[in-house]
Motif scaffolding. Sequence first.
Motif, PDB file in Angstrom:
ATOM      1  N   VAL A 303      -9.198 -18.477 -17.081  1.00  0.00           N
ATOM      2  CA  VAL A 303      -9.288 -19.362 -16.751  1.00  0.00           C
ATOM      3  C   VAL A 303     -10.532 -19.634 -16.277  1.00  0.00           C
ATOM      4  N   GLU A 320      -3.809 -32.342 -18.134  1.00  0.00           N
ATOM      5  CA  GLU A 320      -3.341 -31.677 -17.232  1.00  0.00           C
ATOM      6  C   GLU A 320      -4.926 -30.295 -17.615  1.00  0.00           C
ATOM      7  N   LYS A 321      -4.954 -29.525 -16.583  1.00  0.00           N
ATOM      8  CA  LYS A 321      -6.114 -28.412 -16.874  1.00  0.00           C
ATOM      9  C   LYS A 321      -6.125 -27.245 -17.604  1.00  0.00           C
ATOM     10  N   LYS A 336     -12.410 -24.217  -5.387  1.00  0.00           N
ATOM     11  CA  LYS A 336     -11.541 -23.898  -6.675  1.00  0.00           C
ATOM     12  C   LYS A 336     -11.091 -22.841  -6.109  1.00  0.00           C
ATOM     13  N   LEU A 340      -7.280 -21.394  -6.449  1.00  0.00           N
ATOM     14  CA  LEU A 340      -6.570 -20.518  -7.669  1.00  0.00           C
ATOM     15  C   LEU A 340      -5.938 -19.390  -6.790  1.00  0.00           C
ATOM     16  N   ASN A 343      -2.632 -19.797  -5.072  1.00  0.00           N
ATOM     17  CA  ASN A 343      -1.913 -20.681  -5.715  1.00  0.00           C
ATOM     18  C   ASN A 343      -1.841 -19.417  -7.186  1.00  0.00           C
ATOM     19  N   ASN A 345       0.808 -19.014  -9.531  1.00  0.00           N
ATOM     20  CA  ASN A 345       0.957 -19.554  -9.878  1.00  0.00           C
ATOM     21  C   ASN A 345       0.312 -20.686 -10.992  1.00  0.00           C
ATOM     22  N   GLU A 346      -0.459 -20.777 -10.941  1.00  0.00           N
ATOM     23  CA  GLU A 346      -1.731 -21.850 -11.945  1.00  0.00           C
ATOM     24  C   GLU A 346      -2.630 -21.577 -12.645  1.00  0.00           C
ATOM     25  N   ALA A 349      -0.399 -20.546 -15.424  1.00  0.00           N
ATOM     26  CA  ALA A 349      -0.315 -22.132 -16.290  1.00  0.00           C
ATOM     27  C   ALA A 349      -0.945 -22.660 -16.580  1.00  0.00           C
ATOM     28  N   ILE A 350      -2.744 -22.902 -16.388  1.00  0.00           N
ATOM     29  CA  ILE A 350      -3.681 -23.133 -16.921  1.00  0.00           C
ATOM     30  C   ILE A 350      -4.083 -22.270 -18.131  1.00  0.00           C
ATOM     31  N   ARG A 353      -2.080 -23.116 -20.615  1.00  0.00           N
ATOM     32  CA  ARG A 353      -2.580 -24.017 -21.219  1.00  0.00           C
ATOM     33  C   ARG A 353      -3.651 -24.555 -22.415  1.00  0.00           C
TER      34      ARG A 353
END
Length: 378
Positions: A303, A320-321, A336, A340, A343, A345-346, A349-350, A353
């Motif tokens: 990330v 999405e980011k 920011k 993170l 969270n 899990n974010e 996910a990022i 992606r």
Amino acid sequence: MKVLLVGEFSRLHNSLKEGLQELGHEVYILGHQDGFKNYPVDFPIEKKWDNGFLKKIKVIVNTIFGFDISSYLTYLQFKKNKAKFTGFDVVQLINENSFYCQYYYEKKILNFLFQNNSKTYLLSSGYDYLNVKYCFENPNYKSGIQGYLAGRINPKIFGNVLKFRTSSFKKLHQFIYSNIQGIIASDIDYHIPLLKNSKYSGLIPNPINTAKIEFKPLTISDKIVIFHGINETNYYKKGNDYFEKALRIIAKKYGSKVEIITTRDIPYSAYINLYNKAHIVLDQTYANDQGYNALEAMAKGKVVFTGAEKEFTEHYNLKEKVCINAIPDIDYLVMKLSFLIENPNEIIAIGKRARAFIEKEHNYLRIANKYLETWNKG
């Protein structure tokens, strides 16, 4: 096709070379090895009289006589091997000062390349005359020049940017512009200032050789690891001061929940290996799009705090980011990072992606083909 890529300071030309070679083309890189990053170069040029006592003598000579010894010695190295730099179908310059010479010797080198090869293209992948002019004329445009205008960056440190505002570099720009077939932007930061330029050939994203960059889906079992790699030369231009202040707050706020790794001016290979364990990578605060370091970190599934402004998300039609848009604001960065950390899990996910985005938009073979199409049109 026989191609000469001139200059290397981010691995852009190395990845492009790998893509072109895989497509069956003959490709060489000419240029400096860029100090501590030490990227591979087929025809290396050493920047001499650039350290210690010799540099002091050089500065004195330049101040009194206007003669730059390093530029002269670079020209001699080029001249000695000039027979190797003829007969190319395409020469591509990494920017308008690829040899780091003053006007007189840079022009002599470029003139030889223009006269002895078929086509020449210019990359806008860093500061150059047109980009700097645009940023000063549009002070609200997100760039490192905002930091300079705010008085955060010493003019001496900013010399490699401010030089493009001098009359000699304006002349050099005009000379290059009159001899090239086109200008190519490597990302949104350089794309926007060129939109009305008659020689603009379009945006071609940075090539990333994902075959050489292993992707490991992020897992979080203990601490969240944040990596901040600093190049001291670009400390304020990249907004590293904002990151460091934000990290001090994060360290105090989250304690043992986070591990913060900070490095300064280490070789490229060591830099890459050190951030392998990171979940979050801090890149820069003054960008609209991602530079090369950010893209490689995203390819690993990190990330990344970097440029991701509206123009970037609209260009790639992102819903999405794939990274975190960083701005020069400590409270914003803390907010920011805190989100993170709280969270995780974010983060996972990022990271997924991010890798998918690099594979889709920055694949080095796909990008190499885009370069070939552009060069052939010219």
